[in-house]
Design a protein around this motif. Structure first.
Motif, PDB file in Angstrom:
ATOM      1  N   THR A   1       0.842  -1.199   0.000  1.00  0.00           N
ATOM      2  CA  THR A   1       0.000   0.000   0.000  1.00  0.00           C
ATOM      3  C   THR A   1       0.872   1.241   0.000  1.00  0.00           C
ATOM      4  OG1 THR A   1      -0.131   0.075   2.425  1.00  0.00           O
ATOM      5  CG2 THR A   1      -1.826  -1.197   1.267  1.00  0.00           C
ATOM      6  N   VAL A   2       0.283   2.349  -0.489  1.00  0.00           N
ATOM      7  CA  VAL A   2       1.012   3.613  -0.531  1.00  0.00           C
ATOM      8  C   VAL A   2       1.322   4.101   0.874  1.00  0.00           C
ATOM      9  CG1 VAL A   2       0.870   6.023  -1.267  1.00  0.00           C
ATOM     10  CG2 VAL A   2      -0.014   4.210  -2.747  1.00  0.00           C
ATOM     11  N   SER A   3       0.416   3.828   1.836  1.00  0.00           N
ATOM     12  CA  SER A   3       0.600   4.331   3.192  1.00  0.00           C
ATOM     13  C   SER A   3       1.757   3.638   3.910  1.00  0.00           C
ATOM     14  CB  SER A   3      -0.689   4.145   4.005  1.00  0.00           C
ATOM     15  OG  SER A   3      -1.052   2.766   4.048  1.00  0.00           O
ATOM     16  N   LYS A   4       2.013   2.361   3.628  1.00  0.00           N
ATOM     17  CA  LYS A   4       3.091   1.648   4.304  1.00  0.00           C
ATOM     18  C   LYS A   4       3.571   0.508   3.425  1.00  0.00           C
ATOM     19  CE  LYS A   4       4.509  -0.217   8.753  1.00  0.00           C
ATOM     20  NZ  LYS A   4       4.105  -0.581  10.128  1.00  0.00           N
ATOM     21  N   SER A   5       4.832   0.580   3.027  1.00  0.00           N
ATOM     22  CA  SER A   5       5.426  -0.461   2.197  1.00  0.00           C
ATOM     23  C   SER A   5       6.870  -0.675   2.623  1.00  0.00           C
ATOM     24  CB  SER A   5       5.367  -0.077   0.721  1.00  0.00           C
ATOM     25  OG  SER A   5       5.963  -1.070  -0.082  1.00  0.00           O
TER      26      SER A   5
ATOM     27  N   GLY B   1       7.368   7.046   1.187  1.00  0.00           N
ATOM     28  CA  GLY B   1       6.268   7.709   0.500  1.00  0.00           C
ATOM     29  C   GLY B   1       6.673   8.811  -0.457  1.00  0.00           C
ATOM     30  N   THR B   2       7.973   9.030  -0.686  1.00  0.00           N
ATOM     31  CA  THR B   2       8.426  10.083  -1.590  1.00  0.00           C
ATOM     32  C   THR B   2       8.145   9.699  -3.044  1.00  0.00           C
ATOM     33  OG1 THR B   2      10.186  10.653  -0.037  1.00  0.00           O
ATOM     34  CG2 THR B   2      10.380  11.502  -2.277  1.00  0.00           C
ATOM     35  N   CYS B   3       7.580  10.624  -3.816  1.00  0.00           N
ATOM     36  CA  CYS B   3       7.261  10.366  -5.214  1.00  0.00           C
ATOM     37  C   CYS B   3       8.481  10.597  -6.099  1.00  0.00           C
ATOM     38  CB  CYS B   3       6.122  11.273  -5.682  1.00  0.00           C
ATOM     39  SG  CYS B   3       4.604  11.120  -4.739  1.00  0.00           S
ATOM     40  N   CYS B   4       8.591   9.806  -7.140  1.00  0.00           N
ATOM     41  CA  CYS B   4       9.666  10.000  -8.115  1.00  0.00           C
ATOM     42  C   CYS B   4       9.357  11.245  -8.946  1.00  0.00           C
ATOM     43  CB  CYS B   4       9.789   8.772  -9.009  1.00  0.00           C
ATOM     44  SG  CYS B   4      11.070   8.920 -10.281  1.00  0.00           S
TER      45      CYS B   4
END
Length: 422
Positions: A202-206, A283-286
């Motif tokens: 999940t985006v919230s925790k991976s 959670g940082t986006c590329c």
């Protein structure tokens, strides 16, 4: 008649013993103490918490008492007390700029705070003059770390020691006040790999990050499926499924309407710009974006996206960027699949995962000391750590196979050289 020093030393030498001198004893010998008008030897007996002091017989001189004590304890080496054998001095203190530069080079994060010493978890050693610093015992127990052997001259050196033990990811989590993954959470996340899902999923925790759903990646937080995938291809397939679900009530809608703005490789293109959907573990986006891709509109997009060179160049650029996000561990199934190679006769085994009756389950694969580390397995003869024991065993098998092939080639070259006619 009392025994003098020369006689005591001669007697000890004849029996294979030594009179142990001690600079910290007022009588010159280890364990010797005055008792009324004579001298006796004192030594401890028993385990921790049950030690008692025992004594030798009282004699007339300290030399003879040292001999009696040496006979009792069979001493053959010099004294090792802190006076005779002082501990190594503390290393020279480094200034804060040097420590911060070393931390940046090692990709470590020093956890700062607004406390008296400026760094999280760093305490002043009581009654130390000059002041010395250490890491709090409760924090060490919480992080499952061993106590440092020596104290530190400066608080930033203590913080650097703590960051070294936590590693790049752990020190960043500790500095950002993020909870570290427990061993149970890691074990559960490593199993969440169905349908190409990322570890954690999940985006919230991976656990290691991944590619967000192609359709939901740019939506606001909490909107969309919120799933992460181990590859960009799996993320694109999920994006198409999300778009299909949005049109479930209109079965007559065309593919172009259901899947708008999909360009090279079926990637989602909005406003003529491709944006990577990869997320890191925090959670940082590329930030990768590729411009120059035309939208669907009043032009022959089927011809453009057929086999034309501009579309192929864009596809290659996007795929090359996708491959740059390659720090994703293999699943157990992928490790076993990697042991085989396709040949004309079918699949042939090229690697063998050697099992063993140890904690990891594989030969020469050991478990890292920190149980809550994301990558906690090591393989003998292979650099780095791995998320699963299967991945570590696979890398060990690859290294052993490569070594055998190199040895075989060396033997062939040696045999040819030996049989060569001059």
């Amino acid at each position: 008649m009392d025994m003098d020093l020369a006689q005591a030393q001669a007697t000890a030498s004849s029996e294979g013993l030594v009179l142990v001198r001690c600079a910290g004893n007022s009588h010159g010998f280890k364990g010797v103490q005055a008792y009324y008008s004579g001298f006796r030897g004192c030594y401890s007996h028993g385990g921790r918490g049950k030690k008692v002091n025992l004594y030798t017989r009282v004699v007339g001189s300290a030399d003879e008492a040292a001999l009696e004590l040496s006979r009792k304890l069979r001493w053959t080496a010099a004294c090792e007390c802190r006076v005779c054998d002082p501990p190594a001095p503390l290393p020279a203190a480094r200034d804060e700029a040097t420590v911060l530069a070393a931390a940046a080079q090692a990709d470590l994060t020093l956890a700062t705070c607004g406390g008296a010493h400026g760094y999280k978890g760093v305490l002043l050693v009581n009654c130390s003059n000059p002041p010395l610093y250490t890491v709090g015992a409760s924090l060490l127990a919480q992080l499952e770390l061993e106590r440092p052997q020596l104290h530190f001259r400066t608080p930033h050196e203590a913080a650097f020691w703590l960051a070294e033990r936590l590693g790049p990811e752990g020190s960043a989590d500790f500095a950002a006040v993020r909870e570290s993954w427990t061993a149970d959470e890691i074990a559960a996340a490593l199993q969440q790999t169905a349908d190409g899902r990322a570890f954690g999923g999940t985006v919230s925790k991976s656990l290691f990050g991944g590619f967000a759903c192609d359709s939901c990646a740019r939506k606001p937080a909490g909107v969309g499926c919120g799933l992460l995938f181990r590859s960009a291809h799996a993320a694109r397939l999920q994006g198409q499924r999300c778009e299909e679900a949005a049109w479930v009530g209109d079965a007559g809608a065309s593919w172009d309407v259901r899947h708008p703005h999909r360009g090279p490789g079926s990637r989602l293109i909005t406003d003529g710009i491709y944006q990577c959907s990869h997320r890191t573990a925090d959670g940082t986006c590329c930030a990768f974006a590729l411009e120059g891709i035309p939208q669907y509109g009043n032009f022959d997009h089927y011809k453009y996206y057929g086999c034309q060179e501009p579309a192929l160049a864009l596809t290659r650029a996007v795929e090359a960027h996708d491959r740059s996000h390659a720090d994703m561990p293999l699943t157990v199934e992928e490790c076993y699949e990697s042991c085989f190679a396709a040949t004309c006769q079918g699949y042939e085994r090229i690697y063998e995962l050697e099992s063993a009756s140890c904690q990891s389950g594989f030969a020469d694969v050991s478990v890292h000391k920190r149980a809550n580390a994301k990558k906690r397995f090591r393989a003998k003869g292979v650099l780095g750590t791995f998320a699963t024991a299967h991945e570590a065993a696979l890398e060990r098998a690859k290294a052993r196979t490569k070594a055998r092939q190199q040895q075989a080639r060396h033997e062939v070259r040696s045999s040819r050289a030996a049989t060569r006619v001059p």
